[in-house]
Design a protein around this motif. Structure first.
Motif, PDB file in Angstrom:
ATOM      1  N   PHE A  81       8.168  55.307  83.843  1.00 24.77           N
ATOM      2  CA  PHE A  81       9.306  54.516  83.369  1.00 24.77           C
ATOM      3  C   PHE A  81       9.849  54.999  82.032  1.00 24.77           C
ATOM      4  CE2 PHE A  81       7.513  51.591  86.455  1.00 24.77           C
ATOM      5  CZ  PHE A  81       8.640  51.009  87.017  1.00 24.77           C
ATOM      6  N   ARG A  82       9.339  56.106  81.518  1.00 22.88           N
ATOM      7  CA  ARG A  82       9.819  56.588  80.224  1.00 22.88           C
ATOM      8  C   ARG A  82      11.307  56.928  80.229  1.00 22.88           C
ATOM      9  NH1 ARG A  82       8.021  57.510  75.471  1.00 22.88           N
ATOM     10  NH2 ARG A  82       8.891  59.130  74.143  1.00 22.88           N
ATOM     11  N   PRO A  83      11.868  57.481  81.325  1.00 24.00           N
ATOM     12  CA  PRO A  83      13.331  57.696  81.316  1.00 24.00           C
ATOM     13  C   PRO A  83      14.120  56.419  81.067  1.00 24.00           C
ATOM     14  CG  PRO A  83      12.321  58.941  83.093  1.00 24.00           C
ATOM     15  CD  PRO A  83      11.244  58.079  82.500  1.00 24.00           C
ATOM     16  N   VAL A  84      13.632  55.286  81.561  1.00 24.10           N
ATOM     17  CA  VAL A  84      14.311  54.013  81.297  1.00 24.10           C
ATOM     18  C   VAL A  84      14.249  53.695  79.807  1.00 24.10           C
ATOM     19  CG1 VAL A  84      14.313  51.540  81.791  1.00 24.10           C
ATOM     20  CG2 VAL A  84      13.755  53.186  83.602  1.00 24.10           C
ATOM     21  N   TYR A  85      13.077  53.902  79.217  1.00 22.00           N
ATOM     22  CA  TYR A  85      12.927  53.655  77.775  1.00 22.00           C
ATOM     23  C   TYR A  85      13.849  54.562  76.964  1.00 22.00           C
ATOM     24  CZ  TYR A  85      10.883  54.230  73.143  1.00 22.00           C
ATOM     25  OH  TYR A  85      10.706  54.346  71.781  1.00 22.00           O
ATOM     26  N   LEU A  86      13.905  55.835  77.314  1.00 27.97           N
ATOM     27  CA  LEU A  86      14.760  56.762  76.571  1.00 27.97           C
ATOM     28  C   LEU A  86      16.232  56.414  76.720  1.00 27.97           C
ATOM     29  CD1 LEU A  86      12.947  60.140  77.391  1.00 27.97           C
ATOM     30  CD2 LEU A  86      12.838  58.805  75.277  1.00 27.97           C
ATOM     31  N   ARG A  94      20.770  53.404  72.299  1.00 26.42           N
ATOM     32  CA  ARG A  94      21.566  52.437  71.547  1.00 26.42           C
ATOM     33  C   ARG A  94      20.736  51.325  70.933  1.00 26.42           C
ATOM     34  NH1 ARG A  94      26.963  51.524  75.360  1.00 26.42           N
ATOM     35  NH2 ARG A  94      27.592  53.741  75.448  1.00 26.42           N
ATOM     36  N   LEU A  95      19.491  51.166  71.375  1.00 30.49           N
ATOM     37  CA  LEU A  95      18.645  50.092  70.880  1.00 30.49           C
ATOM     38  C   LEU A  95      17.472  50.663  70.104  1.00 30.49           C
ATOM     39  CD1 LEU A  95      18.577  47.891  74.118  1.00 30.49           C
ATOM     40  CD2 LEU A  95      20.102  47.648  72.136  1.00 30.49           C
ATOM     41  N   LEU A  98       2.562  52.794  74.260  1.00 31.14           N
ATOM     42  CA  LEU A  98       2.637  54.153  74.792  1.00 31.14           C
ATOM     43  C   LEU A  98       4.079  54.620  74.915  1.00 31.14           C
ATOM     44  CD1 LEU A  98      -0.104  54.356  77.591  1.00 31.14           C
ATOM     45  CD2 LEU A  98      -0.041  55.577  75.405  1.00 31.14           C
ATOM     46  N   LEU A  99       4.972  53.731  75.316  1.00 35.01           N
ATOM     47  CA  LEU A  99       6.377  54.120  75.424  1.00 35.01           C
ATOM     48  C   LEU A  99       6.931  54.601  74.083  1.00 35.01           C
ATOM     49  CD1 LEU A  99       7.690  51.251  77.725  1.00 35.01           C
ATOM     50  CD2 LEU A  99       7.508  53.678  78.328  1.00 35.01           C
ATOM     51  N   ILE A 100       6.454  53.989  73.022  1.00 38.96           N
ATOM     52  CA  ILE A 100       6.950  54.356  71.689  1.00 38.96           C
ATOM     53  C   ILE A 100       6.215  55.563  71.131  1.00 38.96           C
ATOM     54  CG2 ILE A 100       7.235  53.533  69.315  1.00 38.96           C
ATOM     55  CD1 ILE A 100       7.429  50.692  70.438  1.00 38.96           C
ATOM     56  N   ASP A 101       4.902  55.602  71.296  1.00 38.67           N
ATOM     57  CA  ASP A 101       4.081  56.583  70.586  1.00 38.67           C
ATOM     58  C   ASP A 101       3.477  57.661  71.497  1.00 38.67           C
ATOM     59  OD1 ASP A 101       4.425  55.220  68.141  1.00 38.67           O
ATOM     60  OD2 ASP A 101       2.845  53.802  68.684  1.00 38.67           O
ATOM     61  N   LEU A 102       3.906  57.736  72.745  1.00 37.65           N
ATOM     62  CA  LEU A 102       3.312  58.723  73.644  1.00 37.65           C
ATOM     63  C   LEU A 102       3.449  60.160  73.136  1.00 37.65           C
ATOM     64  CD1 LEU A 102       1.825  59.210  76.301  1.00 37.65           C
ATOM     65  CD2 LEU A 102       4.055  59.337  77.443  1.00 37.65           C
TER      66      LEU A 102
END
Length: 365
Positions: A55-60, A65-66, A186-190
């Motif tokens: 799901f990292r592409p969703v996070y990126l 913008r956020l 993990l999404l932030i610091d992977l």
């Protein structure tokens, strides 16, 4: 690597060899105790890493913008809605249908029809005579009784497992909250975590990055390729079973979704026997339809959709994938579907590095 790299640049008054050995010993001891602390959460850590990578592409996309925290929260909410809410609903239905399969395997008259079919079949009679010449003797009751026992044991095992999941709802919620918390960070610091592990590793950076790349590729292949294709085949197969009036469509859909990970058997391990059962129960048109539907569903997914999702870089030999998944299931349970290919990937990647860089030095050691 350049000579001025900080990784290989040591001051003239550096530690003595004895100090280095002692420090490494202390580090290994601390690593051992850290492993003992984290081993109860090993499954959660692996699943969190896989889901965060998937799901990292969703996070990126959200992070354009956020803020990082808000993007991670949105991604975690999406993971909850897509993965965990349907899973909770599914477990309750699965436990009920697994019990019905156990009762069907114990009480159904199908096994008597199967015995009659085997006894009256000329082809099977000829095979029995042929095997008797080699000292092998079997009868119809052995086959039908064995299949009935397998169905009863499988149904009871699935019922017990699903019931345990449903009964331990508080434990499930605790593990779920922990997993979401791990995924959030993990999404932030992977990227920083990966760089830290690469710096800590004594291997050259290019080899470490190759290992990380292979793990990411196979994780994507397991979740995006096998996972999505297994979900499609399981859901569609369960719907078709429901429309044909076959009992326990949710359970059979779940089994087909798991079997879809296997490159040799696949959903045919359920649909082909099911078409035969329909034919033996005087529903020959439905049996023929189910077999044709299996071909029309399995072949496009296996040979068109799955290669497109997985890609060529993460593909491995069919037999190795099959053995790794079967072995993983036997050792780690359902999560062996993920662990097996990951362990195989680590071995194949390290073997390739060994043959390219270390074989000569090992042979002349």
């Amino acid at each position: 690597m350049p000579e001025d790299s900080p990784r290989h640049h040591y001051p003239a008054d550096g530690p003595s060899p004895m100090q280095v050995r002692y420090f490494l010993l202390v580090l290994l001891v601390s690593l051992f105790f850290l492993g003992r602390v984290l081993i109860p959460f090993w499954s959660i850590l692996v699943l969190s890493f896989l889901l965060s990578s998937f799901f990292r592409p969703v996070y990126l996309f959200c992070n354009r913008r956020l803020s990082s925290s808000l993007s991670s929260i949105i991604t975690c909410l999406l993971i909850t809605a897509i993965v965990f809410v349907p899973l909770i609903l599914f477990i309750g239905a699965l436990s009920n249908e697994a019990l019905s399969v156990y009762q069907w395997g114990r009480d159904s008259r199908f096994w008597l029809k199967l015995q009659t079919f085997i006894q009256e079949s000329e082809l099977i009679g000829q095979a029995q005579e042929y095997l008797r010449d080699f000292g092998i003797d079997f009868d119809a009751t052995q086959i039908s009784n064995t299949l009935a026992d397998v169905v009863k044991v499988a149904g009871l095992m699935l019922y017990n497992q699903a019931s345990a999941w449903a009964a331990n709802i508080m434990q499930f919620l605790f593990l779920f909250i922990m997993m979401i918390l791990i995924i959030f960070f993990l999404l932030i610091d992977l990227p920083r975590l990966v760089e830290f592990m690469i710096r800590m590793s004594p291997l050259p950076d290019d080899e470490d990055r190759l290992l990380v790349k292979k793990f990411e590729e196979i994780a994507t292949a397991v979740l995006k390729g096998n996972g999505i294709c297994g979900l499609i085949q399981g859901v569609i197969g369960g719907i078709v079973f429901y429309l044909l009036g076959i009992s326990s469509p949710i359970l059979w859909g779940f089994i087909m979704g798991v079997l879809a990970f296997l490159p040799i058997l696949g959903i045919g391990a359920v649909m082909i026997p099911a078409s035969l059962i329909l034919a033996l129960n005087d529903r020959l048109p439905a049996g023929i339809f189910l077999f044709c539907f299996y071909l029309s569903l399995s072949l496009p997914v296996e040979y068109l959709l799955k290669p497109k999702l997985v890609g060529s870089q993460a593909q491995m030999h069919t037999l190795l994938v099959f053995l790794s998944i079967i072995g993983g299931l036997s050792v780690y349970g359902v999560l062996g579907i993920i662990y097996g290919p990951l362990i195989l990937t680590a071995f194949l990647t390290l073997s390739d590095i060994y043959l390219k860089k270390y074989e000569y030095y090992v042979q002349h050691f």
